[in-house]
Design a protein around this motif. Sequence first.
Motif, PDB file in Angstrom:
ATOM      1  N   ILE A 184       0.813  -1.213   0.000  1.00  0.00           N
ATOM      2  CA  ILE A 184       0.000   0.000   0.000  1.00  0.00           C
ATOM      3  C   ILE A 184       0.850   1.270   0.000  1.00  0.00           C
ATOM      4  CG2 ILE A 184      -1.647   1.343   1.399  1.00  0.00           C
ATOM      5  CD1 ILE A 184      -2.810  -1.396   2.316  1.00  0.00           C
ATOM      6  N   MET A 185       1.995   1.236   0.621  1.00  0.00           N
ATOM      7  CA  MET A 185       2.780   2.464   0.803  1.00  0.00           C
ATOM      8  C   MET A 185       3.579   2.881  -0.433  1.00  0.00           C
ATOM      9  SD  MET A 185       1.906   3.650   3.705  1.00  0.00           S
ATOM     10  CE  MET A 185       3.127   4.886   4.114  1.00  0.00           C
ATOM     11  N   VAL A 186       3.482   2.154  -1.520  1.00  0.00           N
ATOM     12  CA  VAL A 186       4.154   2.569  -2.756  1.00  0.00           C
ATOM     13  C   VAL A 186       3.148   3.275  -3.662  1.00  0.00           C
ATOM     14  CG1 VAL A 186       5.958   0.800  -2.665  1.00  0.00           C
ATOM     15  CG2 VAL A 186       3.838   0.330  -3.882  1.00  0.00           C
ATOM     16  N   ASP A 187       3.630   4.261  -4.389  1.00  0.00           N
ATOM     17  CA  ASP A 187       2.739   5.066  -5.228  1.00  0.00           C
ATOM     18  C   ASP A 187       1.989   4.247  -6.271  1.00  0.00           C
ATOM     19  OD1 ASP A 187       3.175   7.414  -3.870  1.00  0.00           O
ATOM     20  OD2 ASP A 187       4.716   8.143  -5.253  1.00  0.00           O
ATOM     21  N   SER A 188       2.588   3.166  -6.760  1.00  0.00           N
ATOM     22  CA  SER A 188       1.926   2.371  -7.794  1.00  0.00           C
ATOM     23  C   SER A 188       0.632   1.721  -7.292  1.00  0.00           C
ATOM     24  CB  SER A 188       2.870   1.296  -8.342  1.00  0.00           C
ATOM     25  OG  SER A 188       3.272   0.418  -7.312  1.00  0.00           O
TER      26      SER A 188
ATOM     27  N   ARG B 257      -8.162  -1.666  -4.515  1.00  0.00           N
ATOM     28  CA  ARG B 257      -7.596  -0.932  -3.375  1.00  0.00           C
ATOM     29  C   ARG B 257      -8.442  -1.126  -2.116  1.00  0.00           C
ATOM     30  NH1 ARG B 257      -7.413   3.541  -7.032  1.00  0.00           N
ATOM     31  NH2 ARG B 257      -8.905   4.615  -5.685  1.00  0.00           N
ATOM     32  N   ILE B 258      -9.765  -1.008  -2.249  1.00  0.00           N
ATOM     33  CA  ILE B 258     -10.614  -1.109  -1.059  1.00  0.00           C
ATOM     34  C   ILE B 258     -10.524  -2.503  -0.440  1.00  0.00           C
ATOM     35  CG2 ILE B 258     -12.835  -1.728  -2.109  1.00  0.00           C
ATOM     36  CD1 ILE B 258     -12.375   0.842   0.667  1.00  0.00           C
ATOM     37  N   TYR B 259     -10.400  -3.520  -1.260  1.00  0.00           N
ATOM     38  CA  TYR B 259     -10.252  -4.883  -0.752  1.00  0.00           C
ATOM     39  C   TYR B 259      -8.967  -5.012   0.077  1.00  0.00           C
ATOM     40  CZ  TYR B 259      -9.289  -9.849  -0.628  1.00  0.00           C
ATOM     41  OH  TYR B 259      -8.981 -11.114  -0.188  1.00  0.00           O
TER      42      TYR B 259
ATOM     43  N   GLU C 108      -8.860   8.940   1.065  1.00  0.00           N
ATOM     44  CA  GLU C 108      -8.387   7.568   0.873  1.00  0.00           C
ATOM     45  C   GLU C 108      -6.865   7.470   0.933  1.00  0.00           C
ATOM     46  OE1 GLU C 108      -8.698   3.766  -2.189  1.00  0.00           O
ATOM     47  OE2 GLU C 108      -9.100   5.777  -2.938  1.00  0.00           O
ATOM     48  N   LYS C 109      -6.173   8.039  -0.023  1.00  0.00           N
ATOM     49  CA  LYS C 109      -4.727   7.827  -0.132  1.00  0.00           C
ATOM     50  C   LYS C 109      -3.984   8.349   1.101  1.00  0.00           C
ATOM     51  CE  LYS C 109      -0.707   8.725  -3.053  1.00  0.00           C
ATOM     52  NZ  LYS C 109      -0.234   9.360  -4.291  1.00  0.00           N
ATOM     53  N   ASP C 110      -4.108   9.628   1.381  1.00  0.00           N
ATOM     54  CA  ASP C 110      -3.355  10.194   2.502  1.00  0.00           C
ATOM     55  C   ASP C 110      -3.889   9.695   3.840  1.00  0.00           C
ATOM     56  OD1 ASP C 110      -1.741  11.515   0.716  1.00  0.00           O
ATOM     57  OD2 ASP C 110      -2.844  13.408   0.851  1.00  0.00           O
TER      58      ASP C 110
END
Length: 193
Positions: free
Chosen positions: A29-33, A42-44, A168-170
């Motif tokens: 999760i912590m990589v930009d890709s 992503r939600i899963y 979501e991301k941050d």
Amino acid sequence: MSDQIHPTELEKEFLELAFNRFYDLFDEIMVDSFWNQDASIRIYIIKEIFSVYFEILKYRPIQWIIGNERRPNFTNVGKDLMKFVRNVLFHFPFFESWDDIWIKRSIINLFSTKPQSIDRFLTSYEGKVELKYRFWEEKYKKMTYITIEFPKDYGLDNKIFLKNIISEKDGVKFSLIFMDSILKSQLDLNNNG
């Protein structure tokens, strides 16, 4: 049982499984890709890491760390906000992306005679001043600033979108960095095995 030294052999087995899974997901999760993947994927994965973290919290020494934290708003964010996000993700599995997730009081409490955890969180934080945090991403040498906003009006039929409370991301990265700091309190950094 209170005289036991922690971790016991069974706890070690549990912690190894749980920590390995948490850090596999954390690294993903912590990589930009990761953020270029489809929102439903992503939600899963986000649900998965919250699930693993809350299983790890059953280990009593970690509960002690969280309960004795003294930084302002740290305990509230750790206990209340993380639990709120986890509960929304798991009790409202009807959405395919973070930005689509909404809840409202009338549905939260639909099958219960007393206020549920999500309802208690929103009731207690309704109209409160936003919280601002920052976190450092070592890999990217970047400081990220986030705002956690609470609903101004948590009425019976008002839709509350998760994205309006925490992005979501941050928000997820912030959550994971918080979780990581709690979990690292239990790692034996001198043990090479």
